[in-house]
Each structure stands twice: as structure tokens, then as C-alpha cells.
Scaffold this active site. Structure first.
Site, PDB file in Angstrom:
ATOM      1  N   LYS A  79       0.849  -1.202   0.000  1.00 12.19           N
ATOM      2  CA  LYS A  79       0.000   0.000   0.000  1.00 12.19           C
ATOM      3  C   LYS A  79       0.879   1.245   0.000  1.00 12.19           C
ATOM      4  O   LYS A  79       1.938   1.264   0.659  1.00 12.19           O
ATOM      5  CB  LYS A  79      -0.897  -0.036   1.246  1.00 12.19           C
ATOM      6  CG  LYS A  79      -1.941   1.063   1.326  1.00 12.19           C
ATOM      7  CD  LYS A  79      -2.832   0.908   2.558  1.00 12.19           C
ATOM      8  CE  LYS A  79      -3.899   1.989   2.629  1.00 12.19           C
ATOM      9  NZ  LYS A  79      -4.786   1.856   3.802  1.00 12.19           N
ATOM     10  N   SER A 159      -9.927   2.296   2.828  1.00 11.99           N
ATOM     11  CA  SER A 159      -8.955   2.967   2.005  1.00 11.99           C
ATOM     12  C   SER A 159      -8.005   2.026   1.252  1.00 11.99           C
ATOM     13  O   SER A 159      -7.427   2.439   0.244  1.00 11.99           O
ATOM     14  CB  SER A 159      -8.114   3.908   2.878  1.00 11.99           C
ATOM     15  OG  SER A 159      -7.334   3.178   3.799  1.00 11.99           O
ATOM     16  N   SER A 183     -10.383  -0.062   7.064  1.00  8.39           N
ATOM     17  CA  SER A 183      -9.777   0.005   5.727  1.00  8.39           C
ATOM     18  C   SER A 183      -9.128  -1.266   5.213  1.00  8.39           C
ATOM     19  O   SER A 183      -8.730  -1.313   4.052  1.00  8.39           O
ATOM     20  CB  SER A 183      -8.744   1.122   5.682  1.00  8.39           C
ATOM     21  OG  SER A 183      -9.408   2.331   5.485  1.00  8.39           O
TER      22      SER A 183
HETATM   23  N1  GLN Z   1     -13.317   4.774   6.148  1.00  8.00           N
HETATM   24  C1  GLN Z   1     -12.712   5.178   7.368  1.00  8.00           C
HETATM   25  C2  GLN Z   1     -12.274   6.610   7.270  1.00  8.00           C
HETATM   26  O1  GLN Z   1     -12.493   7.201   6.284  1.00  8.00           O
HETATM   27  C3  GLN Z   1     -11.601   4.283   7.756  1.00  8.00           C
HETATM   28  C4  GLN Z   1     -10.371   4.491   6.997  1.00  8.00           C
HETATM   29  C5  GLN Z   1      -9.265   3.611   7.443  1.00  8.00           C
HETATM   30  O2  GLN Z   1      -9.489   2.602   8.115  1.00  8.00           O
HETATM   31  N2  GLN Z   1      -8.071   4.009   7.105  1.00  8.00           N
HETATM   32  O3  GLN Z   1     -11.718   7.156   8.171  1.00  8.00           O
END
Ligand code: GLN
Length: 496
Positions: A79, A159, A183
Site C-alpha cells: 500500500k 482505504s 480500511s
Molecule cells: N473509512 C474510514 C475513514 O475514512 C476508515 C479508513 C481507514 O481505516 N483508514 O476514516
């Protein structure tokens, strides 16, 4: 033998050990599939030269070392949030354009030292903020799955959307993800793969671009539960460079996959039964519980009453920490720097750089975070959210103290949605995606998403298992039993 890029990590490891295949061959197959998968926009920086050199080195190591680690010779994607030495590491943000780290994150270094092969960097939401991969400066990654008879491009989730898309489309054998509020688990569920967020402190955060430090955890995204156990093993362990990484030995996660969960107690939390949840998810959840029962576990109804405050608490705490973490991007030390006009001073440098470098969602989070931390509102928002966090953790502590071994919930409130579908929606609509996952981050627990079945439209749905802290092995064993019982083998039909 199936195409080499479609192998699981465990299959590849066994074939490599038997010398029936070389790492270079598997790596070539992955690189070729990446070349043909531009439409998925999963890999945003490709590193074929590094991959070739590492594959060659892995093949030599496998020749000479019978005890080479399980990840030796396995091609993976990383990532974009992980700093990788000399390779662009932008957290999918314009503000880190041109940034070439001089160091390697601990997680990617450990994978490297275990002999794995880096194919490149994977798309994601900017600074890991989002649930659809649409906040990325590279443009969104695309889900390899489509609704049957419908070519609408779907989100791979976020994400870690690029990681999910790459693993589901067999562009790599496994990928790293990070999970601050869901995410790893939400994109895994949206793409029919396995993703585990380990206990907070299991994987070092050093060298991983920070979003919300008290919630962020790295974890593997893989095709099977066994692969998740193998890859997590290589990513885990104490690290003196991260004071929140735990001095707790890493057990053999793969050895924990006995397939025996007789006598275990599985909690079904009533608060996760959301109004308006599709009947298919409801049914899958019940089916999953029945399967665990068939395997000899006891199903127990439990209550986690503070669940309903989890999303608001998360969306105060995460932006608060983000606003502080992102203060370092000022145009002075890293990446993008705005062009200044005559007479501009340091304030204009900060303002212009941040306005140009940060996307809309990141700006929104910085604004919210700054607001909830401001003197007049600190008690009303931030301190209150911290108290709720403690109560959410206590809910889980009580469930585990009463003898519960794992908690079964849906992974997401819906299947993958269309890209752009949420563009006009209130941001809170997007935040609802995390309703089943954020509690786990707030409580610091391990949680795993397992592909469970296809919905009416032919899209994957996932179930989530939540485990006791530091018991990832036991959690993965539950997931393994569920995976075998569910027998999910579907793959997306290739259109890219
Ligand atoms: N969707 C969540 C956010 O926007 C979690 C993102 C994540 O776990 N990095 O914060």
C-alpha cells in the site's frame, strides 16, 4: 497447475520448496497480469526491476537455505502508505509528490527480509481517509467484480482499495493494507478476499504514514485465511522504533489453524442488527452462525450497548489525531511546495501548499480535527469521544470476560457500490460504511473479514470475526473454520 499469479501464498510456498516453480516465474506472471490490468488502477508505482532482483535473490536463498521463511519468493504489493526506500511513497496525496523515502517502514522491511518480492505500490484513499478509494490523487482503483449483466464500475472499497483490487484480480499473491476504522476489512469484503486487522501494537507503525496514530494498524490482505496467517507472521513483532508496538512474542499463526473450534463461544451482538440492512446480509450472518454451531461452537446472544456511539466517537477522534499528524506537511520538509508570489511569507507558504496539496476529504478532516481540539470545544467533543471509546472497549472486555471467544458480525452494511454514486451524498453517508468495523479499532482488538457469499447481483459479501486481544491465532482459526464451511470459491469474471 493454475496460472502462477492465481496461486495462494501457501500453494506458492509449497511449490517453491519442492523446486517445482521459481520465484522469478511467479513474479513474471504477476508482472504480466499487472501490465494487463491498467483499467483497475490498482498499482500506482510499479517496481519491476526491484521485483526481478528480489525474485532472483529469493531463488538463490531457497536453493541454499532449507529453512527460508514462508514468504521467501512470494510477490506482494505494498500500500502506498508504507514508506519504501527510494520508491515513491505518497499516501495517494499530491502533497507527497516526489517524496522518495530514505528509509523503509518496519512492516515492509520485515517482508523484504523474509524474502518477499515487491511488485510495486498500491492505490488507496488519500492518507487512508475514505471508504471508496475515490479520494486518491491517482484517481480511484476499480473493483474487479461487477454486478451481473451490468458494466457499472464499482468501488473496491477503501482505504486499501488498490490492495483489495490487486489481490482479488490475481495481480499479486498478497498485499499489505492498513486499517484505522475498517480500511482492511471493508475492501476485503467488497472484493471477496480475506483481510485481518491485528491487535493494536502487533505490527509496528514505524515508517507508515500516520493518519490516526491510536487507531492505525497494518495487516495483510490475502486470498485465504491460511495466507493471512502466513503473511501476518512476517509483518508482526515488537519494534523499538514504535513505542506502541507490543513486546509480545509472535506465535505461529499458521499452526493455530487446527480447524477445531469445539466448545468455543461465539457472541452475536444484537446492536449490529441495523435497521434497513439488506436481508441477504442478515441471512448470511445467520448462516455463518449456524455453520460455526455445526462445527461445535456455542452461539451466544450478547449486547455491546455502546456500539451506537462508535461512529460519532471515531469521526471525532480520527480527525483530531489526523489534524495533528498532518501538521507536518507544510511545504518545507517533504514533497509539494506551492509557488509563492512577491511578498508572500511563511504563512502563505503553509496555506498555499496545504490548499494545493491536500484533497477535499483531507481538508475536511483537518478542519473537523482542529475544531474538536480547539480550546472552547475540547471537552464537548474530544474528551467526550475519548470517554465513549473507553466504554466501547469495556463492552468488549465484559463480553470476553463472560467467556466469549469470538464475535461474529457482518463486515459491511452493503455490497460494493458504484464509483461516483456517493459523490453528491452527505459525507456521513460514506462514513456509515464503517459502522461494523470502527468499534474494533476503538477497542484495539483484532478483526478479520472473511468472504461469505455472493448477493443477488453477484457481488461478494463478507462476515467479520472479532477476537480477544493478542489472540490472532485463535481468531484466524475461527475464520478458517468459517471459510471452509462457507466454501467461497468465486472469482470475478475477467473484463479488464
Ligand atoms: N473509512 C474510514 C475513514 O475514512 C476508515 C479508513 C481507514 O481505516 N483508514 O476514516
Amino acid at each position: 497447475m493454475s496460472a502462477l499469479n492465481s496461486l495462494t501464498i501457501a500453494e506458492a510456498r509449497d511449490l517453491l520448496r519442492k523446486r517445482e516453480v521459481t520465484s522469478l516465474e511467479i513474479t513474471e506472471a504477476c508482472l504480466k497480469s499487472i501490465e494487463g490490468a491498467g483499467a483497475l488502477n490498482a498499482f500506482v508505482h510499479k517496481t519491476p526491476e526491484i521485483a526481478h532482483a528480489q525474485a532472483q535473490a529469493a531463488d538463490e536463498r531457497l536453493q541454499s537455505d532449507p529453512d527460508a521463511p514462508a514468504m521467501c519468493g512470494i510477490p506482494v504489493g505494498i500500500k502506498d502508505l508504507f514508506c519504501t526506500e527510494g520508491v515513491p511513497s505518497q499516501a495517494a496525496s499530491r502533497i507527497l509528490e516526489g517524496f522518495l523515502p530514505e528509509y523503509e517502514s518496519t512492516v515492509s522491511r520485515q517482508l523484504k527480509e523474509a524474502g518477499s518480492v515487491m511488485l510495486g505500490k498500491l492505490n488507496m484513499d488519500e492518507f487512508a481517509m475514505g471508504s471508496s478509494n475515490e479520494t486518491s490523487c491517482y484517481g480511484n482503483a476499480v473493483n474487479p467484480w461487477r454486478r451481473s449483466g451490468d458494466a457499472t464500475p464499482l468501488t473496491p472499497g477503501g482505504s486499501s482499495g488498490g490492495s483489495a483490487s490487486a489481490v482479488a484480480a490475481d495481480l499479486c499473491l498478497g498485499a499489505t493494507g492498513t486499517d484505522t476504522g475498517g480500511s482492511i476489512r471493508q475492501p476485503a469484503a467488497f472484493t471477496g478476499i480475506v483481510g485481518i486487522k491485528p491487535t493494536y501494537g502487533r505490527c509496528s507503525r514505524w515508517g507508515t504514514v500516520a493518519f490516526a496514530s491510536s487507531l492505525d494498524q497494518a495487516g495483510p490482505m490475502t486470498k485465504t485465511v491460511r495466507d493471512a496467517a502466513i503473511m501476518l507472521q512476517a509483518m508482526s513483532g515488537p519494534d523499538h522504533k514504535d513505542s506502541t508496538s507490543a513486546e509480545i512474542p509472535v506465535p505461529d499463526f499458521e499452526a493455530a489453524l487446527t480447524g477445531d473450534i469445539r466448545g468455543k463461544k461465539i457472541g452475536i451482538p444484537k446492536e449490529y442488527r441495523m435497521e434497513g440492512m439488506p436481508a441477504e446480509i442478515e441471512k448470511l450472518w445467520a448462516d455463518g452462525a449456524a455453520m460455526l454451531k455445526d462445527a461445535g461452537a456455542e452461539i451466544v446472544d450478547i449486547s455491546l450497548p455502546y456500539t451506537k456511539y462508535a461512529l460519532p466517537a471515531y469521526y471525532v477522534i480520527a480527525p483530531a489525531e489526523a489534524s495533528s499528524n498532518l501538521a507536518r506537511y507544510d511545504g518545507v520538509r517533504y514533497g509539494h511546495r506551492a509557488k509563492l508570489a512577491q511578498g508572500d511569507g511563511v504563512t502563505e507558504l503553509y496555506e498555499k501548499t496545504r490548499a494545493e496539496g491536500f484533497g477535499k476529504e483531507v481538508q475536511r478532516r483537518v478542519m473537523i480535527g482542529t475544531y474538536v481540539l480547539s480550546a472552547g470545544f475540547y471537552d464537548a467533543y474530544y474528551n467526550r469521544a475519548r470517554k465513549i471509546r473507553t466504554l466501547i472497549k469495556r463492552d468488549f472486555d465484559q463480553a470476553f470476560a463472560s467467556g466469549i471467544d469470538a464475535i461474529l458480525t457482518p463486515a459491511t452494511p452493503s455490497a460494493a457500490f458504484g464509483l461516483g454514486e456517493m459523490a453528491e451524498a452527505d459525507p456521513v453517508q460514506m462514513y456509515l460504511n464503517d459502522v461494523f468495523t470502527v468499534t474494533v479499532n476503538l477497542a484495539g482488538l483484532p478483526g478479520v473479514a472473511v468472504p461469505a457469499g455472493l448477493d443477488r447481483q453477484g457481488l461478494p459479501l463478507g462476515l467479520q470475526l472479532i477476537g480477544r486481544p493478542w489472540e490472532e491465532g485463535d481468531l484466524l482459526n475461527h475464520a478458517y473454520v468459517l471459510e471452509r464451511a462457507l466454501g467461497f470459491v468465486s472469482k470475478p469474471e475477467k473484463w479488464w
